[in-house]
Design a protein around this motif. Sequence first.
Motif, PDB file in Angstrom:
ATOM      1  N   UNK A 174       8.027   1.998   7.728  1.00  0.00           N
ATOM      2  CA  UNK A 174       9.181   2.893   7.693  1.00  0.00           C
ATOM      3  C   UNK A 174       9.012   3.893   6.551  1.00  0.00           C
ATOM      4  N   UNK A 175       8.923   5.174   6.896  1.00  0.00           N
ATOM      5  CA  UNK A 175       8.796   6.235   5.895  1.00  0.00           C
ATOM      6  C   UNK A 175      10.016   7.140   5.990  1.00  0.00           C
ATOM      7  N   UNK A 176      10.782   7.191   4.931  1.00  0.00           N
ATOM      8  CA  UNK A 176      11.960   8.061   4.904  1.00  0.00           C
ATOM      9  C   UNK A 176      11.516   9.457   4.474  1.00  0.00           C
ATOM     10  N   UNK A 177      10.966  10.192   5.431  1.00  0.00           N
ATOM     11  CA  UNK A 177      10.510  11.562   5.206  1.00  0.00           C
ATOM     12  C   UNK A 177      11.162  12.449   6.251  1.00  0.00           C
ATOM     13  N   UNK A 179       8.179  18.419   3.752  1.00  0.00           N
ATOM     14  CA  UNK A 179       8.280  17.012   4.174  1.00  0.00           C
ATOM     15  C   UNK A 179       8.792  16.224   2.976  1.00  0.00           C
ATOM     16  N   UNK A 180      10.113  16.020   2.935  1.00  0.00           N
ATOM     17  CA  UNK A 180      10.760  15.515   1.726  1.00  0.00           C
ATOM     18  C   UNK A 180      11.028  14.016   1.810  1.00  0.00           C
ATOM     19  N   UNK A 181      10.832  13.361   0.679  1.00  0.00           N
ATOM     20  CA  UNK A 181      11.209  11.964   0.496  1.00  0.00           C
ATOM     21  C   UNK A 181      12.551  11.922  -0.231  1.00  0.00           C
ATOM     22  N   UNK A 182      13.155  10.744  -0.379  1.00  0.00           N
ATOM     23  CA  UNK A 182      14.445  10.683  -1.074  1.00  0.00           C
ATOM     24  C   UNK A 182      14.401  11.185  -2.514  1.00  0.00           C
ATOM     25  N   UNK A 183      13.242  11.064  -3.203  1.00  0.00           N
ATOM     26  CA  UNK A 183      13.175  11.560  -4.579  1.00  0.00           C
ATOM     27  C   UNK A 183      12.390  12.871  -4.692  1.00  0.00           C
ATOM     28  N   UNK A 184      12.094  13.485  -3.561  1.00  0.00           N
ATOM     29  CA  UNK A 184      11.377  14.766  -3.529  1.00  0.00           C
ATOM     30  C   UNK A 184       9.998  14.665  -4.205  1.00  0.00           C
ATOM     31  N   UNK A 185       9.356  13.526  -4.049  1.00  0.00           N
ATOM     32  CA  UNK A 185       8.008  13.338  -4.558  1.00  0.00           C
ATOM     33  C   UNK A 185       7.186  12.584  -3.518  1.00  0.00           C
ATOM     34  N   UNK A 186       5.868  12.765  -3.528  1.00  0.00           N
ATOM     35  CA  UNK A 186       5.061  12.222  -2.439  1.00  0.00           C
ATOM     36  C   UNK A 186       4.852  10.714  -2.509  1.00  0.00           C
ATOM     37  N   UNK A 187       4.482  10.181  -1.363  1.00  0.00           N
ATOM     38  CA  UNK A 187       3.975   8.820  -1.256  1.00  0.00           C
ATOM     39  C   UNK A 187       2.464   8.926  -1.127  1.00  0.00           C
ATOM     40  N   UNK A 188       1.758   8.386  -2.116  1.00  0.00           N
ATOM     41  CA  UNK A 188       0.297   8.401  -2.113  1.00  0.00           C
ATOM     42  C   UNK A 188      -0.155   7.000  -2.491  1.00  0.00           C
ATOM     43  N   UNK A 189      -0.639   6.256  -1.524  1.00  0.00           N
ATOM     44  CA  UNK A 189      -1.073   4.901  -1.824  1.00  0.00           C
ATOM     45  C   UNK A 189      -1.183   4.060  -0.575  1.00  0.00           C
ATOM     46  N   UNK A 190      -1.575   2.801  -0.739  1.00  0.00           N
ATOM     47  CA  UNK A 190      -1.699   1.907   0.418  1.00  0.00           C
ATOM     48  C   UNK A 190      -0.353   1.686   1.085  1.00  0.00           C
ATOM     49  N   UNK A 207       3.548   6.884  -7.400  1.00  0.00           N
ATOM     50  CA  UNK A 207       3.623   7.388  -6.032  1.00  0.00           C
ATOM     51  C   UNK A 207       3.606   6.271  -4.985  1.00  0.00           C
ATOM     52  N   UNK A 208       3.768   5.036  -5.413  1.00  0.00           N
ATOM     53  CA  UNK A 208       3.654   3.894  -4.500  1.00  0.00           C
ATOM     54  C   UNK A 208       4.735   3.924  -3.422  1.00  0.00           C
ATOM     55  N   UNK A 209       4.391   3.388  -2.272  1.00  0.00           N
ATOM     56  CA  UNK A 209       5.308   3.305  -1.135  1.00  0.00           C
ATOM     57  C   UNK A 209       6.549   2.488  -1.469  1.00  0.00           C
ATOM     58  N   UNK A 210       6.383   1.420  -2.225  1.00  0.00           N
ATOM     59  CA  UNK A 210       7.466   0.445  -2.430  1.00  0.00           C
ATOM     60  C   UNK A 210       8.545   0.911  -3.387  1.00  0.00           C
ATOM     61  N   UNK A 211       8.383   2.062  -4.022  1.00  0.00           N
ATOM     62  CA  UNK A 211       9.327   2.429  -5.087  1.00  0.00           C
ATOM     63  C   UNK A 211      10.751   2.615  -4.570  1.00  0.00           C
ATOM     64  N   UNK A 212      10.909   3.013  -3.329  1.00  0.00           N
ATOM     65  CA  UNK A 212      12.265   3.237  -2.801  1.00  0.00           C
ATOM     66  C   UNK A 212      12.971   1.900  -2.554  1.00  0.00           C
ATOM     67  N   UNK A 213      12.259   0.940  -1.991  1.00  0.00           N
ATOM     68  CA  UNK A 213      12.854  -0.381  -1.789  1.00  0.00           C
ATOM     69  C   UNK A 213      13.155  -1.053  -3.124  1.00  0.00           C
ATOM     70  N   UNK A 231      12.974   5.238  -7.986  1.00  0.00           N
ATOM     71  CA  UNK A 231      12.414   6.517  -7.560  1.00  0.00           C
ATOM     72  C   UNK A 231      11.723   7.240  -8.707  1.00  0.00           C
ATOM     73  N   UNK A 232      10.831   8.146  -8.342  1.00  0.00           N
ATOM     74  CA  UNK A 232      10.141   8.972  -9.331  1.00  0.00           C
ATOM     75  C   UNK A 232      11.007  10.187  -9.620  1.00  0.00           C
ATOM     76  N   UNK A 233      11.635  10.198 -10.768  1.00  0.00           N
ATOM     77  CA  UNK A 233      12.526  11.304 -11.130  1.00  0.00           C
ATOM     78  C   UNK A 233      12.176  11.784 -12.535  1.00  0.00           C
TER      79      UNK A 233
END
Length: 396
Positions: A218-221, A315-326, A372-378, A382-384
């Motif tokens: 699940x990617x919230x983008x 292509x925005x995420x909830x914190x307006x920063x990318x997901x880069x990682x496994x 930039x990890x995927x799990x930061x939102x769960x 967030x990256x702010x």
Amino acid sequence: MIETHNYVIVGGGLEGLAIAWSLADRGETDIVVLERGTLCSGMTGKSSGVVRCHYGSPSLAAMAWYGVDIFTRATEIFGDDMGFQQCGYVVGVGEDNLGPLHANVAMMRSLDIDVQLIDHAAMGSLWPGMHLDDFAAFAYEPLGGRGEAYLAGMAFAASARTLGVRIRQSTPVRALLRRPRDDVYGVALADGSEIHAGTVILAAGPWTPALAAGVGVDLDIKAQRAQLVLVDQGEPTPVVPVLSDLAGLSYLCREPNGELLFGNSDHSAPRYIDPDDYVNRADESTVDTAIRKLGHRLPEMPDPRITGSYVGAYDVTPDYNPVIGPAPVDGLFLAAGFSGHGFKISPAVGKLVADLVTDGKTELPNVDPHDFRYSRFAENDPLVSPHPYLGAGEMR
């Protein structure tokens, strides 16, 4: 017959091509890039191409600084200048954002980024005729400027090909392939064929979430509408820095033909689009906003007129920063959700991904992949920015 490669990169836009080149530059040449249309025909071609390091996140600032070096040396590295013009970059703020400006400039300097605070007189000499009274201070990056995302992507592609990377256009990916409750092992193409791979790298911009969802990721983008307006001042604009106007919440860039590109920096009421079905021109309210804000900021324009407009999507995420990682599924690596930062950090994205999929760590200075990890939102982490700008924090 089923093809097998070490790496399959889904997405032949700027990020996917930067990743392909960076992997090949490390000697990893058993790579195939799959692009559903033609190279850079998605949102890459809609990028405004701004090059700047002014971020609140040290990792992003460091990635952008790495990009400045690559763009500056592009002719040496790629035999192509990527359309980069080192005209400089300025952030102007009002009184309410003096604190964040000073804090962010201090952080950038701690990373050895070339940035300086300048006064109104210096800004007036950099951009004559600009109304400056509502600015309180400016941060100037003399090595920043403007490039061309399409040209950058094609330079990455050409160099990757010379190193042995295979690039297939008009090759839509229908789905990712996953073993039941196990790893991703390849892709299924629209023509019914399959390509298997040790690692699938998903870098398909706003089209990424649908493909990821097919394997339970699940990617919230979301695809946030970004409207750009082109203006002829009545005479060619001289070479001036890119301006990020955080007092008026807009940005201005000089086009190669002397026109101005106007973009809105107010993301308080975002609108989202279907990236496959949207009107490719600015709406009336955006044009009106451009006219009003330009009239305030550049009151001496001799004979201004709107010459055109177009629309892209962040292509925005909830914190307006990318997901880069496994991804949370073995065999799948994510590089998406660039939220308007993609062009300027693309050289660093390529290196970061290449480093992580081959070594599990990066050599990029001052960049923490954990950010930039995927799990930061769960994890509700967030990256702010520690020092966000009032009214303009989303893309900082």
